[in-house]
Design a protein around this motif. Structure first.
Motif, PDB file in Angstrom:
ATOM      1  N   GLN A  69      14.172  -8.924  -2.525  1.00  0.00           N
ATOM      2  CA  GLN A  69      12.732  -9.136  -2.611  1.00  0.00           C
ATOM      3  C   GLN A  69      12.066  -8.103  -1.711  1.00  0.00           C
ATOM      4  OE1 GLN A  69      10.080 -11.612  -3.896  1.00  0.00           O
ATOM      5  NE2 GLN A  69       9.070  -9.786  -3.062  1.00  0.00           N
ATOM      6  N   SER A  70      11.309  -7.187  -2.293  1.00  0.00           N
ATOM      7  CA  SER A  70      10.623  -6.192  -1.481  1.00  0.00           C
ATOM      8  C   SER A  70       9.615  -6.871  -0.557  1.00  0.00           C
ATOM      9  CB  SER A  70       9.893  -5.180  -2.364  1.00  0.00           C
ATOM     10  OG  SER A  70       9.126  -4.295  -1.558  1.00  0.00           O
ATOM     11  N   THR A  71       9.560  -6.415   0.692  1.00  0.00           N
ATOM     12  CA  THR A  71       8.598  -6.964   1.650  1.00  0.00           C
ATOM     13  C   THR A  71       7.602  -5.898   2.109  1.00  0.00           C
ATOM     14  OG1 THR A  71      10.184  -6.553   3.447  1.00  0.00           O
ATOM     15  CG2 THR A  71      10.139  -8.768   2.482  1.00  0.00           C
ATOM     16  N   ARG A  72       7.492  -4.812   1.343  1.00  0.00           N
ATOM     17  CA  ARG A  72       6.493  -3.795   1.677  1.00  0.00           C
ATOM     18  C   ARG A  72       5.096  -4.401   1.503  1.00  0.00           C
ATOM     19  NH1 ARG A  72       4.133  -2.398  -2.995  1.00  0.00           N
ATOM     20  NH2 ARG A  72       5.316  -2.697  -4.912  1.00  0.00           N
ATOM     21  N   PRO A  73       4.085  -3.836   2.185  1.00  0.00           N
ATOM     22  CA  PRO A  73       2.730  -4.362   2.009  1.00  0.00           C
ATOM     23  C   PRO A  73       2.316  -4.372   0.542  1.00  0.00           C
ATOM     24  CG  PRO A  73       2.803  -2.868   3.877  1.00  0.00           C
ATOM     25  CD  PRO A  73       4.143  -2.774   3.195  1.00  0.00           C
ATOM     26  N   GLY A  74       1.834  -5.533   0.089  1.00  0.00           N
ATOM     27  CA  GLY A  74       1.369  -5.670  -1.285  1.00  0.00           C
ATOM     28  C   GLY A  74       2.432  -5.980  -2.308  1.00  0.00           C
ATOM     29  N   ALA A  75       3.694  -6.092  -1.885  1.00  0.00           N
ATOM     30  CA  ALA A  75       4.777  -6.335  -2.840  1.00  0.00           C
ATOM     31  C   ALA A  75       4.601  -7.685  -3.530  1.00  0.00           C
ATOM     32  CB  ALA A  75       6.123  -6.294  -2.132  1.00  0.00           C
ATOM     33  N   MET A 164      11.747 -13.294  12.433  1.00  0.00           N
ATOM     34  CA  MET A 164      10.825 -12.174  12.581  1.00  0.00           C
ATOM     35  C   MET A 164       9.391 -12.643  12.682  1.00  0.00           C
ATOM     36  SD  MET A 164      10.104  -8.897  10.101  1.00  0.00           S
ATOM     37  CE  MET A 164       8.632  -9.693   9.429  1.00  0.00           C
ATOM     38  N   HIS A 165       8.577 -11.881  13.408  1.00  0.00           N
ATOM     39  CA  HIS A 165       7.147 -12.177  13.496  1.00  0.00           C
ATOM     40  C   HIS A 165       6.408 -11.575  12.307  1.00  0.00           C
ATOM     41  CE1 HIS A 165       2.931 -11.294  14.505  1.00  0.00           C
ATOM     42  NE2 HIS A 165       2.981 -12.487  15.073  1.00  0.00           N
ATOM     43  N   ILE A 166       5.573 -12.397  11.689  1.00  0.00           N
ATOM     44  CA  ILE A 166       4.700 -11.950  10.600  1.00  0.00           C
ATOM     45  C   ILE A 166       3.456 -12.824  10.613  1.00  0.00           C
ATOM     46  CG2 ILE A 166       5.715 -13.509   8.866  1.00  0.00           C
ATOM     47  CD1 ILE A 166       5.331 -11.304   6.773  1.00  0.00           C
ATOM     48  N   ARG A 167       2.392 -12.293  10.093  1.00  0.00           N
ATOM     49  CA  ARG A 167       1.201 -13.089   9.775  1.00  0.00           C
ATOM     50  C   ARG A 167       0.931 -12.935   8.294  1.00  0.00           C
ATOM     51  NH1 ARG A 167      -3.574 -11.630  14.127  1.00  0.00           N
ATOM     52  NH2 ARG A 167      -3.102 -13.220  15.693  1.00  0.00           N
ATOM     53  N   GLY A 168       0.551 -14.024   7.641  1.00  0.00           N
ATOM     54  CA  GLY A 168       0.310 -13.956   6.216  1.00  0.00           C
ATOM     55  C   GLY A 168       1.603 -13.748   5.454  1.00  0.00           C
ATOM     56  N   THR A 169       1.506 -13.061   4.331  1.00  0.00           N
ATOM     57  CA  THR A 169       2.643 -12.746   3.476  1.00  0.00           C
ATOM     58  C   THR A 169       2.650 -11.237   3.248  1.00  0.00           C
ATOM     59  OG1 THR A 169       1.400 -12.877   1.407  1.00  0.00           O
ATOM     60  CG2 THR A 169       2.299 -14.955   2.293  1.00  0.00           C
ATOM     61  N   PRO A 170       3.707 -10.680   2.648  1.00  0.00           N
ATOM     62  CA  PRO A 170       3.659  -9.248   2.342  1.00  0.00           C
ATOM     63  C   PRO A 170       2.437  -8.847   1.515  1.00  0.00           C
ATOM     64  CG  PRO A 170       5.902 -10.014   2.180  1.00  0.00           C
ATOM     65  CD  PRO A 170       5.059 -11.245   2.421  1.00  0.00           C
ATOM     66  N   GLN A 171       1.932  -9.773   0.704  1.00  0.00           N
ATOM     67  CA  GLN A 171       0.754  -9.471  -0.093  1.00  0.00           C
ATOM     68  C   GLN A 171      -0.521  -9.401   0.753  1.00  0.00           C
ATOM     69  OE1 GLN A 171       2.848 -12.139  -0.899  1.00  0.00           O
ATOM     70  NE2 GLN A 171       4.028 -10.988  -2.406  1.00  0.00           N
ATOM     71  N   THR A 172      -0.570 -10.160   1.849  1.00  0.00           N
ATOM     72  CA  THR A 172      -1.823 -10.289   2.616  1.00  0.00           C
ATOM     73  C   THR A 172      -1.722  -9.825   4.066  1.00  0.00           C
ATOM     74  OG1 THR A 172      -1.297 -12.559   3.348  1.00  0.00           O
ATOM     75  CG2 THR A 172      -2.428 -12.305   1.225  1.00  0.00           C
ATOM     76  N   GLN A 174      -1.523  -7.210   5.947  1.00  0.00           N
ATOM     77  CA  GLN A 174      -2.303  -6.164   6.601  1.00  0.00           C
ATOM     78  C   GLN A 174      -3.778  -6.540   6.753  1.00  0.00           C
ATOM     79  OE1 GLN A 174       0.748  -4.978   7.731  1.00  0.00           O
ATOM     80  NE2 GLN A 174      -0.728  -3.385   8.233  1.00  0.00           N
ATOM     81  N   GLN A 175      -4.145  -7.731   6.304  1.00  0.00           N
ATOM     82  CA  GLN A 175      -5.477  -8.270   6.574  1.00  0.00           C
ATOM     83  C   GLN A 175      -5.510  -9.044   7.890  1.00  0.00           C
ATOM     84  OE1 GLN A 175      -6.733 -10.680   3.199  1.00  0.00           O
ATOM     85  NE2 GLN A 175      -5.603  -9.340   1.782  1.00  0.00           N
ATOM     86  N   PHE A 176      -4.350  -9.249   8.515  1.00  0.00           N
ATOM     87  CA  PHE A 176      -4.249 -10.100   9.699  1.00  0.00           C
ATOM     88  C   PHE A 176      -3.712  -9.333  10.905  1.00  0.00           C
ATOM     89  CE2 PHE A 176      -3.683 -12.905   5.973  1.00  0.00           C
ATOM     90  CZ  PHE A 176      -4.784 -13.738   6.163  1.00  0.00           C
ATOM     91  N   THR A 177      -4.373  -8.226  11.228  1.00  0.00           N
ATOM     92  CA  THR A 177      -3.921  -7.381  12.337  1.00  0.00           C
ATOM     93  C   THR A 177      -4.830  -7.485  13.561  1.00  0.00           C
ATOM     94  OG1 THR A 177      -5.134  -5.481  11.457  1.00  0.00           O
ATOM     95  CG2 THR A 177      -2.832  -5.742  10.762  1.00  0.00           C
ATOM     96  N   ASP A 178      -5.693  -8.500  13.590  1.00  0.00           N
ATOM     97  CA  ASP A 178      -6.629  -8.665  14.698  1.00  0.00           C
ATOM     98  C   ASP A 178      -6.012  -9.597  15.743  1.00  0.00           C
ATOM     99  OD1 ASP A 178      -8.834  -8.675  16.315  1.00  0.00           O
ATOM    100  OD2 ASP A 178     -10.001 -10.072  15.085  1.00  0.00           O
ATOM    101  N   GLY A 214       5.494  -3.162  11.576  1.00  0.00           N
ATOM    102  CA  GLY A 214       4.962  -2.911  10.244  1.00  0.00           C
ATOM    103  C   GLY A 214       4.504  -4.137   9.495  1.00  0.00           C
ATOM    104  N   PHE A 215       4.738  -5.320  10.041  1.00  0.00           N
ATOM    105  CA  PHE A 215       4.347  -6.563   9.378  1.00  0.00           C
ATOM    106  C   PHE A 215       3.126  -7.140  10.088  1.00  0.00           C
ATOM    107  CE2 PHE A 215       8.664  -5.919   8.085  1.00  0.00           C
ATOM    108  CZ  PHE A 215       8.772  -6.483   6.817  1.00  0.00           C
ATOM    109  N   ALA A 216       1.964  -6.995   9.452  1.00  0.00           N
ATOM    110  CA  ALA A 216       0.699  -7.411  10.075  1.00  0.00           C
ATOM    111  C   ALA A 216       0.481  -6.684  11.399  1.00  0.00           C
ATOM    112  CB  ALA A 216       0.637  -8.922  10.264  1.00  0.00           C
ATOM    113  N   LYS A 217       0.795  -5.387  11.403  1.00  0.00           N
ATOM    114  CA  LYS A 217       0.621  -4.558  12.597  1.00  0.00           C
ATOM    115  C   LYS A 217      -0.029  -3.234  12.188  1.00  0.00           C
ATOM    116  CE  LYS A 217       3.606  -7.467  14.676  1.00  0.00           C
ATOM    117  NZ  LYS A 217       4.267  -8.110  13.526  1.00  0.00           N
ATOM    118  N   THR A 218      -0.919  -2.734  13.039  1.00  0.00           N
ATOM    119  CA  THR A 218      -1.510  -1.422  12.828  1.00  0.00           C
ATOM    120  C   THR A 218      -0.624  -0.341  13.440  1.00  0.00           C
ATOM    121  OG1 THR A 218      -2.734  -1.463  14.906  1.00  0.00           O
ATOM    122  CG2 THR A 218      -3.819  -2.440  12.970  1.00  0.00           C
TER     123      THR A 218
END
Length: 303
Positions: A69-75, A164-172, A174-178, A214-218
Protein backbone atom coordinates in the motif's frame (compact mmCIF):
# COMPACT_ATOMS: atom_id res chain seq x y z
CA UNK A 1 24.37 18.46 26.38
CA UNK A 2 23.68 15.13 24.67
CA UNK A 3 20.81 12.97 25.85
CA UNK A 4 22.02 9.91 27.76
CA UNK A 5 21.67 6.83 25.59
CA UNK A 6 20.24 3.80 27.35
CA UNK A 7 20.25 1.04 24.77
CA UNK A 8 17.08 -1.09 24.63
CA UNK A 9 17.27 -4.83 25.17
CA UNK A 10 18.66 -6.62 22.10
CA UNK A 11 16.11 -8.24 19.78
CA UNK A 12 16.61 -11.65 18.18
CA UNK A 13 14.84 -12.52 14.94
CA UNK A 14 15.50 -15.80 13.10
CA UNK A 15 18.80 -16.20 14.90
CA UNK A 16 19.95 -12.64 14.05
CA UNK A 17 20.71 -10.45 17.09
CA UNK A 18 19.86 -6.77 16.78
CA UNK A 19 22.18 -5.33 19.43
CA UNK A 20 21.01 -1.74 19.58
CA UNK A 21 23.74 0.86 19.93
CA UNK A 22 26.48 -1.38 18.54
CA UNK A 23 25.82 -0.59 14.88
CA UNK A 24 23.17 0.69 12.52
CA UNK A 25 20.85 -1.85 10.87
CA UNK A 26 19.44 -1.41 7.37
CA UNK A 27 15.85 -2.10 6.41
CA UNK A 28 15.65 -2.49 2.65
CA UNK A 29 12.49 -1.15 1.03
CA UNK A 30 10.56 -3.53 -1.23
CA UNK A 31 7.46 -1.79 -2.54
CA UNK A 32 5.22 -4.24 -4.39
CA UNK A 33 2.99 -1.39 -5.54
CA UNK A 34 2.28 0.37 -8.85
CA UNK A 35 2.32 3.86 -7.33
CA UNK A 36 5.01 4.34 -4.67
CA UNK A 37 6.74 7.70 -4.95
CA UNK A 38 10.15 6.58 -6.23
CA UNK A 39 9.85 3.01 -7.48
CA UNK A 40 6.17 2.39 -8.12
CA UNK A 41 5.58 -0.31 -10.70
CA UNK A 42 9.15 -1.64 -10.65
CA UNK A 43 8.64 -4.57 -8.27
CA UNK A 44 4.92 -5.29 -8.44
CA UNK A 45 5.29 -8.71 -10.05
CA UNK A 46 6.48 -11.70 -8.07
CA UNK A 47 9.54 -12.24 -10.27
CA UNK A 48 10.68 -8.60 -10.06
CA UNK A 49 9.99 -8.48 -6.32
CA UNK A 50 12.04 -11.62 -5.71
CA UNK A 51 14.89 -10.31 -7.83
CA UNK A 52 14.91 -7.08 -5.83
CA UNK A 53 14.74 -8.95 -2.53
CA UNK A 54 17.78 -10.97 -3.56
CA UNK A 55 19.60 -7.79 -4.55
CA UNK A 56 18.76 -6.11 -1.23
CA UNK A 57 20.10 -9.09 0.70
CA UNK A 58 23.28 -9.21 -1.37
CA UNK A 59 23.71 -5.47 -0.78
CA UNK A 60 23.67 -5.91 3.00
CA UNK A 61 20.07 -5.46 4.11
CA UNK A 62 19.40 -6.69 7.65
CA UNK A 63 15.62 -6.63 7.16
CA UNK A 64 13.43 -6.58 4.05
CA UNK A 65 10.33 -4.38 4.39
CA UNK A 66 7.53 -5.46 2.04
CA UNK A 67 4.76 -2.97 1.38
CA UNK A 68 1.62 -3.38 -0.70
CA UNK A 69 0.00 0.00 0.00
CA UNK A 70 1.69 3.21 -1.11
CA UNK A 71 1.93 5.78 1.69
CA UNK A 72 3.17 8.70 -0.41
CA UNK A 73 1.21 11.95 0.02
CA UNK A 74 -2.14 11.63 -1.74
CA UNK A 75 -1.87 7.88 -2.35
CA UNK A 76 -5.22 6.14 -2.81
CA UNK A 77 -6.10 3.39 -0.35
CA UNK A 78 -6.27 -0.12 -1.83
CA UNK A 79 -8.71 -2.81 -0.79
CA UNK A 80 -7.78 -5.43 1.78
CA UNK A 81 -8.00 -8.11 -0.89
CA UNK A 82 -5.61 -6.25 -3.18
CA UNK A 83 -3.09 -5.61 -0.40
CA UNK A 84 -3.12 -9.30 0.54
CA UNK A 85 -2.74 -10.28 -3.13
CA UNK A 86 0.31 -8.05 -3.48
CA UNK A 87 2.08 -8.84 -0.22
CA UNK A 88 1.51 -12.43 0.88
CA UNK A 89 2.89 -14.34 -2.14
CA UNK A 90 6.07 -12.25 -1.99
CA UNK A 91 6.56 -12.87 1.72
CA UNK A 92 6.00 -16.59 1.19
CA UNK A 93 8.45 -16.73 -1.69
CA UNK A 94 11.18 -14.86 0.18
CA UNK A 95 10.75 -17.03 3.24
CA UNK A 96 10.99 -20.36 1.44
CA UNK A 97 13.69 -19.17 -0.94
CA UNK A 98 11.64 -19.58 -4.10
CA UNK A 99 14.00 -17.59 -6.30
CA UNK A 100 14.55 -20.15 -9.00
CA UNK A 101 10.83 -20.90 -9.35
CA UNK A 102 9.92 -17.54 -10.88
CA UNK A 103 13.31 -16.50 -12.28
CA UNK A 104 15.33 -19.45 -13.57
CA UNK A 105 18.34 -17.16 -13.93
CA UNK A 106 18.55 -16.48 -10.20
CA UNK A 107 20.57 -18.85 -8.09
CA UNK A 108 18.56 -20.67 -5.46
CA UNK A 109 19.24 -19.59 -1.90
CA UNK A 110 18.82 -21.54 1.30
CA UNK A 111 15.38 -23.14 1.34
CA UNK A 112 14.72 -21.53 4.72
CA UNK A 113 15.79 -17.93 4.10
CA UNK A 114 16.63 -16.46 7.48
CA UNK A 115 16.51 -12.75 6.72
CA UNK A 116 13.90 -11.04 8.91
CA UNK A 117 10.93 -9.77 6.90
CA UNK A 118 8.91 -6.72 7.88
CA UNK A 119 5.50 -5.95 6.41
CA UNK A 120 4.42 -2.34 6.03
CA UNK A 121 0.68 -2.38 6.77
CA UNK A 122 -1.99 -0.71 8.88
CA UNK A 123 -4.39 -3.68 8.78
CA UNK A 124 -4.37 -6.48 11.32
CA UNK A 125 -5.74 -8.92 8.75
CA UNK A 126 -2.66 -8.32 6.60
CA UNK A 127 -0.43 -8.58 9.67
CA UNK A 128 -1.91 -11.96 10.59
CA UNK A 129 -1.61 -13.34 7.06
CA UNK A 130 1.92 -11.97 6.68
CA UNK A 131 3.19 -13.54 9.91
CA UNK A 132 1.56 -16.84 8.91
CA UNK A 133 3.45 -16.56 5.61
CA UNK A 134 6.77 -15.97 7.36
CA UNK A 135 7.01 -12.28 8.25
CA UNK A 136 8.71 -11.26 11.49
CA UNK A 137 7.89 -7.55 12.08
CA UNK A 138 4.85 -5.36 11.51
CA UNK A 139 5.63 -1.81 10.38
CA UNK A 140 2.51 0.31 10.99
CA UNK A 141 2.68 3.95 9.85
CA UNK A 142 -0.40 4.67 11.97
CA UNK A 143 0.95 3.22 15.22
CA UNK A 144 -2.17 1.08 15.44
CA UNK A 145 -4.59 4.01 15.13
CA UNK A 146 -6.10 3.09 11.74
CA UNK A 147 -7.12 -0.40 12.87
CA UNK A 148 -8.13 -0.67 16.55
CA UNK A 149 -7.40 -4.40 16.50
CA UNK A 150 -3.80 -3.96 15.36
CA UNK A 151 -2.06 -3.69 18.73
CA UNK A 152 -3.94 -6.59 20.37
CA UNK A 153 -3.44 -8.61 17.19
CA UNK A 154 0.31 -8.02 17.12
CA UNK A 155 0.48 -8.91 20.82
CA UNK A 156 -1.17 -12.25 20.00
CA UNK A 157 1.23 -12.82 17.12
CA UNK A 158 4.19 -12.18 19.41
CA UNK A 159 6.17 -10.17 16.84
CA UNK A 160 7.80 -6.72 17.08
CA UNK A 161 6.01 -3.64 15.79
CA UNK A 162 7.18 -0.30 14.40
CA UNK A 163 5.09 2.59 15.71
CA UNK A 164 5.33 5.69 13.52
CA UNK A 165 4.12 9.25 14.05
CA UNK A 166 1.55 10.53 11.56
CA UNK A 167 -1.32 12.98 11.49
CA UNK A 168 -4.29 12.30 9.26
CA UNK A 169 -3.86 9.74 6.49
CA UNK A 170 -1.58 9.62 3.44
CA UNK A 171 -4.42 11.31 1.57
CA UNK A 172 -4.70 14.21 4.05
CA UNK A 173 -1.50 14.31 6.12
CA UNK A 174 0.13 17.32 4.46
CA UNK A 175 -2.82 19.42 5.63
CA UNK A 176 -1.81 18.76 9.26
CA UNK A 177 1.68 20.24 9.57
CA UNK A 178 0.82 22.99 12.07
CA UNK A 179 2.61 22.19 15.35
CA UNK A 180 3.14 24.39 18.38
CA UNK A 181 5.93 22.12 19.64
CA UNK A 182 7.02 19.73 16.90
CA UNK A 183 9.32 17.43 18.86
CA UNK A 184 7.24 17.59 22.02
CA UNK A 185 4.04 16.66 20.18
CA UNK A 186 5.69 13.80 18.27
CA UNK A 187 7.22 12.56 21.53
CA UNK A 188 3.86 12.66 23.33
CA UNK A 189 2.14 10.80 20.48
CA UNK A 190 4.77 8.08 20.44
CA UNK A 191 4.76 7.85 24.23
CA UNK A 192 1.00 7.28 24.19
CA UNK A 193 1.25 4.68 21.45
CA UNK A 194 4.07 2.85 23.24
CA UNK A 195 1.93 2.79 26.39
CA UNK A 196 -1.05 1.52 24.38
CA UNK A 197 1.09 -1.21 22.83
CA UNK A 198 2.39 -2.32 26.22
CA UNK A 199 -1.15 -2.27 27.62
CA UNK A 200 -2.17 -4.53 24.72
CA UNK A 201 0.50 -7.04 25.66
CA UNK A 202 3.46 -6.06 23.46
CA UNK A 203 6.76 -6.03 25.36
CA UNK A 204 8.71 -2.77 25.25
CA UNK A 205 11.72 -4.55 23.76
CA UNK A 206 9.52 -5.48 20.79
CA UNK A 207 8.56 -1.86 20.09
CA UNK A 208 10.44 0.25 17.56
CA UNK A 209 9.57 3.93 17.20
CA UNK A 210 9.71 6.09 14.06
CA UNK A 211 9.24 9.90 14.15
CA UNK A 212 7.73 9.77 10.65
CA UNK A 213 9.91 11.92 8.41
CA UNK A 214 7.77 13.17 5.53
CA UNK A 215 4.47 12.22 7.17
CA UNK A 216 2.56 15.40 8.07
CA UNK A 217 5.89 17.24 8.18
CA UNK A 218 7.21 20.24 6.26
CA UNK A 219 10.71 20.63 4.87
CA UNK A 220 11.87 22.55 7.94
CA UNK A 221 10.21 20.09 10.32
CA UNK A 222 11.98 17.11 8.75
CA UNK A 223 15.31 18.82 9.31
CA UNK A 224 14.42 19.60 12.94
CA UNK A 225 13.56 15.93 13.57
CA UNK A 226 16.98 14.89 12.33
CA UNK A 227 18.71 17.54 14.45
CA UNK A 228 16.85 16.47 17.59
CA UNK A 229 16.39 12.74 17.03
CA UNK A 230 18.31 11.90 20.22
CA UNK A 231 15.48 13.38 22.29
CA UNK A 232 13.39 10.29 21.52
CA UNK A 233 15.93 7.99 23.21
CA UNK A 234 14.28 8.38 26.59
CA UNK A 235 11.23 6.46 25.35
CA UNK A 236 13.37 3.36 25.85
CA UNK A 237 12.72 1.90 22.39
CA UNK A 238 14.94 1.38 19.37
CA UNK A 239 14.58 4.13 16.77
CA UNK A 240 13.89 3.74 13.05
CA UNK A 241 14.35 6.62 10.61
CA UNK A 242 13.21 6.68 6.99
CA UNK A 243 14.85 9.57 5.12
CA UNK A 244 15.38 7.67 1.88
CA UNK A 245 14.85 9.73 -1.30
CA UNK A 246 12.36 11.99 0.51
CA UNK A 247 11.19 15.32 -0.91
CA UNK A 248 13.04 17.43 1.67
CA UNK A 249 16.28 16.08 0.18
CA UNK A 250 15.01 16.92 -3.29
CA UNK A 251 14.36 20.47 -2.18
CA UNK A 252 17.87 20.91 -0.78
CA UNK A 253 19.45 19.49 -3.94
CA UNK A 254 16.94 20.97 -6.39
CA UNK A 255 16.50 17.40 -7.56
CA UNK A 256 12.98 16.34 -8.66
CA UNK A 257 14.01 12.74 -9.44
CA UNK A 258 13.85 10.66 -6.24
CA UNK A 259 16.35 8.15 -7.61
CA UNK A 260 18.94 10.90 -7.99
CA UNK A 261 18.81 11.69 -4.26
CA UNK A 262 21.12 8.87 -3.17
CA UNK A 263 23.92 11.03 -1.79
CA UNK A 264 21.48 13.42 -0.19
CA UNK A 265 19.99 10.37 1.49
CA UNK A 266 23.52 9.42 2.56
CA UNK A 267 23.99 12.76 4.31
CA UNK A 268 20.62 12.50 6.06
CA UNK A 269 21.40 8.92 7.08
CA UNK A 270 24.76 9.91 8.56
CA UNK A 271 23.05 12.68 10.51
CA UNK A 272 20.45 10.23 11.81
CA UNK A 273 23.18 7.83 12.94
CA UNK A 274 25.00 10.64 14.72
CA UNK A 275 21.80 11.34 16.66
CA UNK A 276 21.13 7.72 17.61
CA UNK A 277 19.13 6.01 14.86
CA UNK A 278 19.18 2.23 15.23
CA UNK A 279 17.57 1.31 11.90
CA UNK A 280 17.56 3.15 8.59
CA UNK A 281 14.76 2.31 6.17
CA UNK A 282 16.33 2.84 2.75
CA UNK A 283 15.99 2.02 -0.93
CA UNK A 284 19.70 2.17 -1.80
CA UNK A 285 21.07 -0.44 0.57
CA UNK A 286 24.50 -0.92 -0.95
CA UNK A 287 25.35 2.78 -0.74
CA UNK A 288 23.85 3.22 2.72
CA UNK A 289 25.77 0.24 4.04
CA UNK A 290 29.02 2.07 3.26
CA UNK A 291 27.65 5.25 4.84
CA UNK A 292 26.50 3.47 7.99
CA UNK A 293 29.77 1.59 8.46
CA UNK A 294 31.78 4.81 8.40
CA UNK A 295 29.26 6.75 10.49
CA UNK A 296 29.14 3.92 13.03
CA UNK A 297 32.92 3.98 13.33
CA UNK A 298 32.78 7.71 14.08
CA UNK A 299 29.71 8.02 16.28
CA UNK A 300 29.04 4.72 18.08
CA UNK A 301 30.43 4.68 21.61
CA UNK A 302 30.43 0.88 21.83
CA UNK A 303 32.23 -0.57 18.82
Amino acid sequence: MATLRVNPTPLTLRGKIFDWGQRTYLMGVLNVTPDSFSDGGEFNTQSSALAQAKYLMASGADIIDVGGQSTRPGAAEVSLEEELHRVIPVVQAIRVGGWGLENPGLETINSQSLIPISVDTTRVAVARAAVAAGADIINDISSGTFDPDMLPGVAELGVPIVLMHIRGTPQTMQQFTDYEDLIGEIYEFLERRVEAAIASGIARDKIIIDPGIGFAKTYEQNLEILRRLDEFRTLGCSILVGPSRKSFIGRILNQPDPKARVWGTAAASAAAIAKGADILRVHDVEEMQAVSRVADAIFRINK
